[in-house]
Structures are given as structure tokens and as C-alpha cells.
Design a protein around this motif. Structure first.
Motif, PDB file in Angstrom:
ATOM      1  N   THR A 191       0.818  -1.218   0.000  1.00 31.99           N
ATOM      2  CA  THR A 191       0.000   0.000   0.000  1.00 31.99           C
ATOM      3  C   THR A 191       0.849   1.265   0.000  1.00 31.99           C
ATOM      4  O   THR A 191       0.344   2.335  -0.287  1.00 31.99           O
ATOM      5  CB  THR A 191      -0.931   0.030   1.221  1.00 31.99           C
ATOM      6  OG1 THR A 191      -0.132   0.019   2.409  1.00 31.99           O
ATOM      7  CG2 THR A 191      -1.877  -1.144   1.210  1.00 31.99           C
ATOM      8  N   GLU A 192       2.144   1.160   0.325  1.00 32.11           N
ATOM      9  CA  GLU A 192       3.018   2.322   0.323  1.00 32.11           C
ATOM     10  C   GLU A 192       3.471   2.711  -1.083  1.00 32.11           C
ATOM     11  O   GLU A 192       3.769   3.869  -1.339  1.00 32.11           O
ATOM     12  CB  GLU A 192       4.257   2.049   1.190  1.00 32.11           C
ATOM     13  CG  GLU A 192       3.960   1.930   2.657  1.00 32.11           C
ATOM     14  CD  GLU A 192       3.475   3.241   3.244  1.00 32.11           C
ATOM     15  OE1 GLU A 192       4.034   4.293   2.882  1.00 32.11           O
ATOM     16  OE2 GLU A 192       2.522   3.202   4.029  1.00 32.11           O
ATOM     17  N   PHE A 193       3.522   1.761  -1.990  1.00 32.66           N
ATOM     18  CA  PHE A 193       4.030   2.018  -3.346  1.00 32.66           C
ATOM     19  C   PHE A 193       3.212   3.071  -4.093  1.00 32.66           C
ATOM     20  O   PHE A 193       3.797   3.986  -4.686  1.00 32.66           O
ATOM     21  CB  PHE A 193       4.122   0.713  -4.129  1.00 32.66           C
ATOM     22  CG  PHE A 193       4.809   0.861  -5.451  1.00 32.66           C
ATOM     23  CD1 PHE A 193       6.157   1.164  -5.517  1.00 32.66           C
ATOM     24  CD2 PHE A 193       4.107   0.714  -6.631  1.00 32.66           C
ATOM     25  CE1 PHE A 193       6.801   1.316  -6.724  1.00 32.66           C
ATOM     26  CE2 PHE A 193       4.734   0.860  -7.846  1.00 32.66           C
ATOM     27  CZ  PHE A 193       6.091   1.163  -7.890  1.00 32.66           C
ATOM     28  N   PRO A 194       1.884   3.014  -4.090  1.00 31.98           N
ATOM     29  CA  PRO A 194       1.123   4.078  -4.779  1.00 31.98           C
ATOM     30  C   PRO A 194       1.352   5.458  -4.171  1.00 31.98           C
ATOM     31  O   PRO A 194       1.415   6.453  -4.898  1.00 31.98           O
ATOM     32  CB  PRO A 194      -0.331   3.648  -4.627  1.00 31.98           C
ATOM     33  CG  PRO A 194      -0.269   2.182  -4.410  1.00 31.98           C
ATOM     34  CD  PRO A 194       0.997   1.936  -3.655  1.00 31.98           C
ATOM     35  N   LYS A 195       1.510   5.532  -2.857  1.00 33.87           N
ATOM     36  CA  LYS A 195       1.762   6.822  -2.210  1.00 33.87           C
ATOM     37  C   LYS A 195       3.109   7.378  -2.643  1.00 33.87           C
ATOM     38  O   LYS A 195       3.239   8.575  -2.916  1.00 33.87           O
ATOM     39  CB  LYS A 195       1.731   6.669  -0.691  1.00 33.87           C
ATOM     40  CG  LYS A 195       0.371   6.370  -0.144  1.00 33.87           C
ATOM     41  CD  LYS A 195       0.425   6.201   1.353  1.00 33.87           C
ATOM     42  CE  LYS A 195      -0.906   5.751   1.897  1.00 33.87           C
ATOM     43  NZ  LYS A 195      -0.857   5.524   3.348  1.00 33.87           N
ATOM     44  N   ILE A 196       4.107   6.503  -2.718  1.00 29.74           N
ATOM     45  CA  ILE A 196       5.432   6.933  -3.149  1.00 29.74           C
ATOM     46  C   ILE A 196       5.386   7.436  -4.589  1.00 29.74           C
ATOM     47  O   ILE A 196       5.994   8.452  -4.933  1.00 29.74           O
ATOM     48  CB  ILE A 196       6.450   5.790  -2.992  1.00 29.74           C
ATOM     49  CG1 ILE A 196       6.674   5.491  -1.517  1.00 29.74           C
ATOM     50  CG2 ILE A 196       7.766   6.133  -3.670  1.00 29.74           C
ATOM     51  CD1 ILE A 196       7.504   4.258  -1.248  1.00 29.74           C
ATOM     52  N   LEU A 197       4.647   6.743  -5.448  1.00 27.61           N
ATOM     53  CA  LEU A 197       4.524   7.170  -6.844  1.00 27.61           C
ATOM     54  C   LEU A 197       3.822   8.520  -6.962  1.00 27.61           C
ATOM     55  O   LEU A 197       4.215   9.359  -7.782  1.00 27.61           O
ATOM     56  CB  LEU A 197       3.776   6.125  -7.658  1.00 27.61           C
ATOM     57  CG  LEU A 197       4.561   4.876  -8.051  1.00 27.61           C
ATOM     58  CD1 LEU A 197       3.659   3.918  -8.816  1.00 27.61           C
ATOM     59  CD2 LEU A 197       5.771   5.243  -8.874  1.00 27.61           C
ATOM     60  N   MET A 198       2.801   8.755  -6.167  1.00 28.59           N
ATOM     61  CA  MET A 198       2.100  10.037  -6.208  1.00 28.59           C
ATOM     62  C   MET A 198       2.995  11.169  -5.721  1.00 28.59           C
ATOM     63  O   MET A 198       3.019  12.252  -6.308  1.00 28.59           O
ATOM     64  CB  MET A 198       0.823   9.969  -5.381  1.00 28.59           C
ATOM     65  CG  MET A 198      -0.273   9.158  -6.031  1.00 28.59           C
ATOM     66  SD  MET A 198      -1.870   9.302  -5.239  1.00 28.59           S
ATOM     67  CE  MET A 198      -1.570   8.514  -3.687  1.00 28.59           C
ATOM     68  N   ILE A 199       3.757  10.922  -4.657  1.00 28.51           N
ATOM     69  CA  ILE A 199       4.662  11.949  -4.145  1.00 28.51           C
ATOM     70  C   ILE A 199       5.752  12.232  -5.163  1.00 28.51           C
ATOM     71  O   ILE A 199       6.080  13.400  -5.438  1.00 28.51           O
ATOM     72  CB  ILE A 199       5.259  11.517  -2.789  1.00 28.51           C
ATOM     73  CG1 ILE A 199       4.171  11.528  -1.720  1.00 28.51           C
ATOM     74  CG2 ILE A 199       6.404  12.428  -2.384  1.00 28.51           C
ATOM     75  CD1 ILE A 199       4.600  10.928  -0.396  1.00 28.51           C
ATOM     76  N   LEU A 200       6.304  11.189  -5.747  1.00 33.42           N
ATOM     77  CA  LEU A 200       7.342  11.358  -6.762  1.00 33.42           C
ATOM     78  C   LEU A 200       6.803  12.123  -7.974  1.00 33.42           C
ATOM     79  O   LEU A 200       7.472  13.013  -8.505  1.00 33.42           O
ATOM     80  CB  LEU A 200       7.883  10.000  -7.197  1.00 33.42           C
ATOM     81  CG  LEU A 200       9.031  10.017  -8.195  1.00 33.42           C
ATOM     82  CD1 LEU A 200      10.243  10.701  -7.602  1.00 33.42           C
ATOM     83  CD2 LEU A 200       9.363   8.603  -8.617  1.00 33.42           C
TER      84      LEU A 200
END
Length: 66
Positions: free
Chosen positions: A2-11
Motif C-alpha cells: 500500500t506504500e508504493f502508490p503513495k510513493i509514486l504520487m509523491i514522486l
């Protein structure tokens, strides 16, 4: 996972902000431009200061999550 989509959005947001900012690099008031004959000297003083401030803010924010 679940952390991967958040990281992609922040990036993505960071890359969007960098792209927007890159349009103005070298055009800020206070940047030094000297043209004499065949010689051109350009030193983006204010741009360097702005980039330094932005990187300090970004690294301090990411440093808190560590």
C-alpha cells in the motif's frame, strides 16, 4: 504494497513541481549576465539561492519520515 502508490504520487508531484520550476531558471531578477563581444558570462545567483532553499525544505521534510 500500500506504500508504493503513495510513493509514486509523491514522486509525481515532486517531478511536476521541478518541471514547473525549471521553466523559470535563468530568468530570475538578480541573475548576472555579462555580454561583451564574443564573450558571454552567466551566473544565476538568485536561482542558486532559490534552489538551495527548496532543496533544504524538501530534504528536511523527507528527513523527518526516516
Amino acid at each position: 504494497m500500500t506504500e508504493f502508490p503513495k510513493i509514486l504520487m509523491i514522486l509525481g508531484a515532486v517531478l511536476l513541481a521541478i518541471g514547473f520550476f525549471m521553466q523559470f531558471i535563468g530568468k530570475l531578477p538578480g541573475d548576472i549576465l555579462v555580454k561583451r563581444g564574443n564573450f558571454t558570462f552567466f551566473f544565476p545567483v538568485v536561482t542558486c539561492i532559490v534552489i538551495s532553499i527548496l532543496l533544504t525544505i524538501i530534504f528536511s521534510i523527507f528527513g523527518r519520515f526516516k
